[in-house]
Motif scaffolding. Structure first.
Motif, PDB file in Angstrom:
ATOM      1  N   ILE A 297       0.909  -1.093   0.067  1.00  0.00           N
ATOM      2  CA  ILE A 297      -0.125  -0.007  -0.026  1.00  0.00           C
ATOM      3  C   ILE A 297       0.978   1.127  -0.100  1.00  0.00           C
ATOM      4  O   ILE A 297       0.677   2.096  -0.719  1.00  0.00           O
ATOM      5  N   ILE A 298       1.842   1.125   0.920  1.00  0.00           N
ATOM      6  CA  ILE A 298       2.751   2.531   0.934  1.00  0.00           C
ATOM      7  C   ILE A 298       3.520   2.679  -0.423  1.00  0.00           C
ATOM      8  O   ILE A 298       3.739   3.866  -0.831  1.00  0.00           O
ATOM      9  N   VAL A 299       4.112   1.606  -0.620  1.00  0.00           N
ATOM     10  CA  VAL A 299       5.173   1.744  -1.931  1.00  0.00           C
ATOM     11  C   VAL A 299       4.253   2.044  -3.458  1.00  0.00           C
ATOM     12  O   VAL A 299       4.680   2.768  -4.071  1.00  0.00           O
ATOM     13  N   THR A 300       3.120   1.617  -3.352  1.00  0.00           N
ATOM     14  CA  THR A 300       2.119   1.741  -4.347  1.00  0.00           C
ATOM     15  C   THR A 300       1.445   3.413  -4.514  1.00  0.00           C
ATOM     16  O   THR A 300       1.538   4.203  -5.284  1.00  0.00           O
ATOM     17  N   GLY A 301       1.169   3.748  -3.159  1.00  0.00           N
ATOM     18  CA  GLY A 301       0.559   5.085  -3.309  1.00  0.00           C
ATOM     19  C   GLY A 301       1.395   6.299  -2.718  1.00  0.00           C
ATOM     20  O   GLY A 301       1.190   7.470  -3.107  1.00  0.00           O
ATOM     21  N   LEU A 302       2.592   6.171  -2.120  1.00  0.00           N
ATOM     22  CA  LEU A 302       3.482   6.980  -1.834  1.00  0.00           C
ATOM     23  C   LEU A 302       4.066   8.002  -2.814  1.00  0.00           C
ATOM     24  O   LEU A 302       4.154   9.322  -2.632  1.00  0.00           O
ATOM     25  N   PRO A 303       4.186   7.633  -4.059  1.00  0.00           N
ATOM     26  CA  PRO A 303       4.729   8.091  -5.093  1.00  0.00           C
ATOM     27  C   PRO A 303       3.689   9.082  -5.564  1.00  0.00           C
ATOM     28  O   PRO A 303       3.939  10.514  -6.050  1.00  0.00           O
ATOM     29  N   TYR A 304       2.335   9.091  -5.175  1.00  0.00           N
ATOM     30  CA  TYR A 304       1.282  10.095  -5.731  1.00  0.00           C
ATOM     31  C   TYR A 304       0.975  11.060  -4.591  1.00  0.00           C
ATOM     32  O   TYR A 304       0.204  12.163  -4.756  1.00  0.00           O
ATOM     33  N   VAL A 305       1.637  10.936  -3.401  1.00  0.00           N
ATOM     34  CA  VAL A 305       1.660  11.867  -2.236  1.00  0.00           C
ATOM     35  C   VAL A 305       2.537  12.838  -2.256  1.00  0.00           C
ATOM     36  O   VAL A 305       3.926  12.632  -2.280  1.00  0.00           O
ATOM     37  N   ASN A 306       2.035  14.473  -2.182  1.00  0.00           N
ATOM     38  CA  ASN A 306       2.775  15.456  -2.169  1.00  0.00           C
ATOM     39  C   ASN A 306       2.019  16.436  -1.283  1.00  0.00           C
ATOM     40  O   ASN A 306       0.775  16.464  -0.904  1.00  0.00           O
ATOM     41  N   TRP A 307       2.580  17.685  -1.101  1.00  0.00           N
ATOM     42  CA  TRP A 307       2.015  18.596  -0.551  1.00  0.00           C
ATOM     43  C   TRP A 307       0.756  19.150  -1.201  1.00  0.00           C
ATOM     44  O   TRP A 307      -0.263  19.512  -0.681  1.00  0.00           O
ATOM     45  N   THR A 308       0.829  19.165  -2.512  1.00  0.00           N
ATOM     46  CA  THR A 308      -0.509  19.749  -3.400  1.00  0.00           C
ATOM     47  C   THR A 308      -1.486  18.708  -3.058  1.00  0.00           C
ATOM     48  O   THR A 308      -2.454  19.084  -2.882  1.00  0.00           O
ATOM     49  N   PHE A 309      -1.095  17.411  -3.164  1.00  0.00           N
ATOM     50  CA  PHE A 309      -2.157  16.339  -3.138  1.00  0.00           C
ATOM     51  C   PHE A 309      -2.735  16.460  -1.535  1.00  0.00           C
ATOM     52  O   PHE A 309      -3.934  16.105  -1.477  1.00  0.00           O
ATOM     53  N   LEU A 310      -2.122  16.826  -0.500  1.00  0.00           N
ATOM     54  CA  LEU A 310      -2.464  16.885   0.770  1.00  0.00           C
ATOM     55  C   LEU A 310      -3.477  18.034   0.989  1.00  0.00           C
ATOM     56  O   LEU A 310      -4.422  18.105   1.871  1.00  0.00           O
ATOM     57  N   THR A 311      -3.062  19.368   0.296  1.00  0.00           N
ATOM     58  CA  THR A 311      -3.758  20.319   0.768  1.00  0.00           C
ATOM     59  C   THR A 311      -4.830  21.175  -0.451  1.00  0.00           C
ATOM     60  O   THR A 311      -5.029  22.296  -0.356  1.00  0.00           O
ATOM     61  N   THR A 312      -4.899  20.293  -1.514  1.00  0.00           N
ATOM     62  CA  THR A 312      -5.884  20.797  -2.285  1.00  0.00           C
ATOM     63  C   THR A 312      -7.022  20.218  -2.383  1.00  0.00           C
ATOM     64  O   THR A 312      -7.145  18.753  -2.188  1.00  0.00           O
ATOM     65  N   PRO A 313      -8.383  20.614  -2.690  1.00  0.00           N
ATOM     66  CA  PRO A 313      -9.756  20.037  -2.579  1.00  0.00           C
ATOM     67  C   PRO A 313      -9.833  19.183  -3.479  1.00  0.00           C
ATOM     68  O   PRO A 313      -9.124  19.207  -4.866  1.00  0.00           O
ATOM     69  N   ALA A 314     -10.569  18.284  -3.702  1.00  0.00           N
ATOM     70  CA  ALA A 314     -10.846  17.195  -4.399  1.00  0.00           C
ATOM     71  C   ALA A 314     -11.520  17.492  -5.899  1.00  0.00           C
ATOM     72  O   ALA A 314     -11.242  17.069  -7.090  1.00  0.00           O
ATOM     73  N   ASP A 315     -11.956  18.924  -6.184  1.00  0.00           N
ATOM     74  CA  ASP A 315     -12.612  19.412  -7.436  1.00  0.00           C
ATOM     75  C   ASP A 315     -11.778  20.349  -8.152  1.00  0.00           C
ATOM     76  O   ASP A 315     -12.237  21.157  -9.083  1.00  0.00           O
ATOM     77  N   SER A 316     -10.559  20.845  -7.569  1.00  0.00           N
ATOM     78  CA  SER A 316      -9.923  21.808  -8.139  1.00  0.00           C
ATOM     79  C   SER A 316      -8.619  21.559  -9.128  1.00  0.00           C
ATOM     80  O   SER A 316      -7.987  22.470  -9.552  1.00  0.00           O
ATOM     81  N   MET A 317      -8.088  20.230  -8.990  1.00  0.00           N
ATOM     82  CA  MET A 317      -6.979  19.638  -9.583  1.00  0.00           C
ATOM     83  C   MET A 317      -7.377  19.181 -11.061  1.00  0.00           C
ATOM     84  O   MET A 317      -6.608  18.645 -11.742  1.00  0.00           O
ATOM     85  N   GLY A 318      -8.611  18.883 -11.146  1.00  0.00           N
ATOM     86  CA  GLY A 318      -8.991  18.119 -12.356  1.00  0.00           C
ATOM     87  C   GLY A 318      -8.750  16.584 -12.221  1.00  0.00           C
ATOM     88  O   GLY A 318      -7.960  16.103 -11.482  1.00  0.00           O
TER      89      GLY A 318
END
Length: 293
Positions: free
Chosen positions: A32-53
């Motif tokens: 789970i961590i190896v698969t998902g960690l590459p997609y985790v960044n500050w933008t991912f954590l601080t952006t609402p679900a509907d504003s990044m497309g």
């Protein structure tokens, strides 16, 4: 075959089974961590679900999970602590106490989906709360009370009986003995149970689908008035949590990059739960060491 050889074989089988369980756990968490960690960044954590497309980040879901966790603990900790003190210090050994303990055991064995359906029928529909943070917190309180009550009771029972006898011998009332002597000694165990239950609450999804809802209304993080409709602290607003968001992404199929978002969200969820567990162990040891000095 002598007893010593039989004992060695039995211990070998036990160690093998423990190693298998450990490998499964490490493999699951590691994947789970190896698969998902590459997609985790500050933008991912601080952006609402509907504003990044294409699904966006998890800011609101992450905050909703933490907010619901805090409300649940505010409700469940005093109730569980009171029940634990009663069962450990005051409850006589009679039929009433047996019924209370049986009720706690039954409640702890209920599937979370059943608690969610009860919360939906009673709090959401009957009480008119609608899908809300408060309805979810109350539903999770039913989910959390058995675990916390047993933990508080066990923590108090592990305090040496000499402490209780010493307090009573000094002329302290039973309540003073519990609150001034027994409870401070039991605090490390109680706090460890609270942190562990927090990790369980944070990862819950089934009960929240029917109580806190699956929508994320627009809220203002600058509005600190909990009575305001658009405040992020409003307990009567719907609140999709991180675990519910992961389930929703993988069941609806409306987001093109749902796999990436759910993988990143799952990694965040697992890491937070692991932090809760590690924090519980470290906090319990630190408090116990400080009290032993």
């Amino acid at each position: 075959m002598n007893a010593q050889k039989t004992n060695h074989i039995a211990m070998g089988v036990i160690y093998l089974l423990c190693a298998i369980v450990l490998m499964i756990l490490v493999g699951l968490i590691g994947y789970i961590i190896v698969t998902g960690l590459p997609y985790v960044n500050w933008t991912f954590l601080t952006t609402p679900a509907d504003s990044m497309g294409m699904g966006g980040g998890i800011r609101d879901q992450l905050f909703n999970s933490l907010y619901l966790l805090v409300l649940t603990l505010i409700i469940s900790v005093p109730l569980s602590l009171g029940a634990g003190i009663y069962l450990a210090e005051y409850a006589p050994k009679n039929a009433v106490t047996k019924v209370i303990r049986s009720a706690i055991e039954v409640l702890s064995s209920l599937p979370s989906i059943v608690i969610g359906l009860f919360g939906y029928l009673f709090f959401v529909v009957k009480m008119g709360m609608g899908f809300s943070v408060l309805a979810g917190a109350i539903a999770l309180t039913f989910f959390n009370i058995p675990l916390l009550t047993r933990n508080c009771e066990s923590a108090l029972e592990e305090v040496p009986a000499d402490h209780r006898a010493g307090g009573l011998a000094l002329g302290l009332s039973r309540w003073k003995t519990v609150t001034k002597i027994m409870l401070p000694e039991a605090i490390p165990g109680v706090l460890t149970g609270i942190i562990l239950s927090a990790g369980r609450i944070f990862g819950e999804a089934a009960a929240l689908i029917y109580t806190s809802g699956q929508s994320v209304p627009a809220v203002s993080y600058a509005n600190w008035n909990p009575l305001s409709a658009d405040s992020f602290l409003n307990p009567m607003r719907p609140a999709e949590t991180l675990a519910v968001h992961i389930w929703k992404l993988n069941t609806e199929g409306l987001v093109t990059n749902a796999h990436q978002i759910s993988s990143g969200a799952s990694a965040v969820l697992v890491i937070v739960v692991l932090l809760f567990n590690v924090g519980a162990r470290l906090t319990g040891r630190a408090l116990k060491k400080r009290l032993d000095q």
